[in-house]
Design an enzyme around this catalytic site. Sequence first.
Site, short mmCIF file in Angstrom:
data_model
loop_
_atom_site.label_atom_id
_atom_site.label_comp_id
_atom_site.label_asym_id
_atom_site.label_seq_id
_atom_site.Cartn_x
_atom_site.Cartn_y
_atom_site.Cartn_z
N LEU A 1 -21.35 0.48 -1.77
CA LEU A 1 -22.66 -0.16 -1.82
C LEU A 1 -23.76 0.84 -2.14
O LEU A 1 -23.84 1.91 -1.53
CB LEU A 1 -22.97 -0.83 -0.48
N PHE B 1 -14.04 0.05 -3.89
CA PHE B 1 -13.91 1.11 -4.88
C PHE B 1 -15.25 1.46 -5.53
O PHE B 1 -15.39 2.50 -6.17
CB PHE B 1 -12.90 0.70 -5.96
N PRO C 1 -15.84 -4.31 2.94
CA PRO C 1 -17.11 -4.53 3.66
C PRO C 1 -18.17 -3.52 3.29
O PRO C 1 -19.36 -3.78 3.50
CB PRO C 1 -16.70 -4.41 5.13
N TYR D 1 0.86 -1.18 0.00
CA TYR D 1 0.00 0.00 0.00
C TYR D 1 0.90 1.24 0.00
O TYR D 1 1.57 1.53 0.98
CB TYR D 1 -0.90 0.05 1.24
#
Length: 294
Positions: A223, A220, A216, A65
């Site tokens: 939801l 990207f 969760p 990362y």
Amino acid sequence: MTEAKLGGRFTFLGTSLTVNRIGYGAMQLAGPGVWGPPKDPDAAVAVLREAVAAGVNHIDTSDYYGPHVTNQIIRKALHPYPKGLVIVTKLGGRRPPDRSWQPANSPQELIAGVHDNLRNLGLERIEIVNYRVIGSGHGTGEGSIAEQVTVLAELQRKGLIRYIGVSNATAAQVAEAQTITDIVCVQNNYNLAHRDDDFLIEDLARQNIAYVPFFPLGGFTPLQSSILLAVAERLGETPMQVALAWLLHRSPNILLIPGTSSVGHLRENLAAGELKLSQQVLAELDGVASSAVH
């Protein structure tokens, strides 16, 4: 914030490591596209310190990362690390200059990756290392992972790794890894709309092995669901809090690592541990996956 309010506690199988079920994922501490330093390094440090002060004792990271950026920020913010803090990293990927996500799964790359993580985190041993299977996009990759898990098991014998997990792995790959060494956690893509691992979660729960959903909240592509929005509005909570609470209700072996670069969003995520969902609400939310477009 008390431990009970962070979703309760979970002890990794065969270990003395006990964590609160809501942890923190460090990926968003890096710059845009998980590349380079953040725009505001001081804010990134503040988020980590706020998380630990609130009771978070499970931090998920990786040296690819940034690359290296998130681990360096974690060290700056928290070293010397408080007692009981479990830092989990992952190996198996690299970020070349074109900013793509590429496999790094040869024995030499895995060994070098462990040493990179140790150096940048300022550790002599990493509590848990996940072998990350790099597939196409964010999908799982098929094929044997025996060579890679065997390398990690050897690093474990040398004392550089305490426990081993797998990430982005199929059920068959998890089973293969278990023939080589004890697996304490599985970290896969799972959320209200993406539920391919329902059977795997239940199998791992029977074994008391942690399941840690990455993305969760959709990752990207956050939801988006009319059902989720309606439930959240009715409960007076944010959709993301409801989505996190659903995961905590889904199975007692699920551990959360939602990431954010904002102290405000961090507090919202942690507050999801206090949200109780009725059976009626849970049944309603189960409809999100069937209505999602894949």
